[in-house]
Enzyme design. Structure first.
Site, short mmCIF file in Angstrom:
data_model
loop_
_atom_site.label_atom_id
_atom_site.label_comp_id
_atom_site.label_asym_id
_atom_site.label_seq_id
_atom_site.Cartn_x
_atom_site.Cartn_y
_atom_site.Cartn_z
N LYS A 36 1.31 4.29 -2.89
CA LYS A 36 1.11 5.71 -2.60
C LYS A 36 2.38 6.52 -2.86
CE LYS A 36 -3.20 5.74 -1.55
NZ LYS A 36 -4.14 6.46 -2.46
N TYR A 56 0.84 -1.21 0.00
CA TYR A 56 0.00 0.00 0.00
C TYR A 56 0.87 1.25 0.00
CZ TYR A 56 -3.18 3.60 1.74
OH TYR A 56 -3.89 4.77 1.90
#
Length: 282
Positions: A149, A145
């Protein structure tokens, strides 16, 4: 008199960050197009009188079908996304690739699709990308994750220069803890469970508690307050290229200038990694 300023936002399902942005933009007088893959989850925006559109950002055909419905566009907010919590040693590569498709490549495809309209904006087009504090903060069990990002952050920073010469602003949202639905959505889609042969099997209970994120679920800045604050920043005459909002966003910001690893101890304790380490060394 200039036309009403318009904004399209992806990922506006009820109770999420996109919905809070849609409501705040609407209250500020903008024409808002709130989108989501499932139109039944747009009731929060619909009840406020906001125009909603069905949009699956993972489908090129869906994206192509939505663009002609926009007579003009001044602001694109790439907000749709998901999380993935799992030790890096247990990450399933197909799942990781799917997360990048949503958290990174859909942002680029939406940007490309909306560019012709943004270039015609009377206000100067703006692209807003949800990059999260995860793009700069090291959080155990969130490697994929965070990587997605961080990739969006670099994409945004590069586009800021490339598109800036054409009059288009690119803004990052470095969002900290907000009471959104992202944790529950991830758990509903795929509860985080360690594989049987995980190297963390001896501490399965501790790690799975960390993966569930139950200790932080429901904490953070109220979603609507976050939305109003962010929209206030975005509608300034000269909005900042990076907006830090949400609980503990300031801590992540400070962490970017501290010596390498300075916050490791704090992060390990908060995510249960200290307990894992203590057990494994016993």
């Amino acid at each position: 008199m200039p036309p009403q300023r318009t904004v399209l936002i992806t990922g506006c399902s009820d109770g999420g960050l996109g919905a809070s942005l849609a409501l705040a933009f609407h209250a500020a007088g903008l024409k808002v197009y709130a989108t989501a893959r499932n139109p039944s989850k747009l009731s929060q925006c619909t009840s406020a009188g906001i125009e909603t559109l069905t949009l699956d950002v993972l489908s090129s055909e869906s994206i192509k079908s939505v663009i002609p419905k926009l007579p003009r566009l001044d602001i694109l907010v790439n907000n749709a996304g998901a999380t993935y919590v799992m030790p890096g040693s247990d990450v399933k590569i197909p799942d990781a690739k799917a997360l990048f498709d949503l958290n990174l490549w859909s942002y680029l495809e939406m940007t490309q699709a909306c560019l012709p309209l943004l270039l015609q904006s009377s206000y100067g087009g703006m692209i807003v990308n949800q990059t999260s504090v995860a793009s700069v903060a090291v959080v155990p069990f969130s490697s994929v994750y965070a990587a997605s990002k961080a990739a969006v952050a670099m994409l945004s920073d590069t586009l800021r220069l490339e598109l800036g010469v054409l009059g288009i602003r690119v803004v990052e949202l470095k969002t900290g803890m907000v009471r959104s639905n992202i944790i529950n959505n991830q758990k509903d889609a795929k509860p985080p469970v360690l594989p049987e042969k995980s190297i963390y099997a001896p501490v399965k209970e501790i790690v799975e508690r960390a993966l569930s994120q139950d200790d932080i679920n429901g904490t953070g800045m109220p979603t609507l307050d976050w939305g109003r604050a962010v929209v206030g920043d975005l509608l300034r005459k000269n909005p900042p290229p990076v907006i830090w909002r949400g609980e503990n966003a300031w801590l992540a910001r400070i962490g970017t200038v501290l010596p390498f690893g300075m916050l490791d101890g704090v992060v390990k304790k908060l995510t249960g990694l200290t307990a894992v380490e203590k057990y494994l060394k016993a």
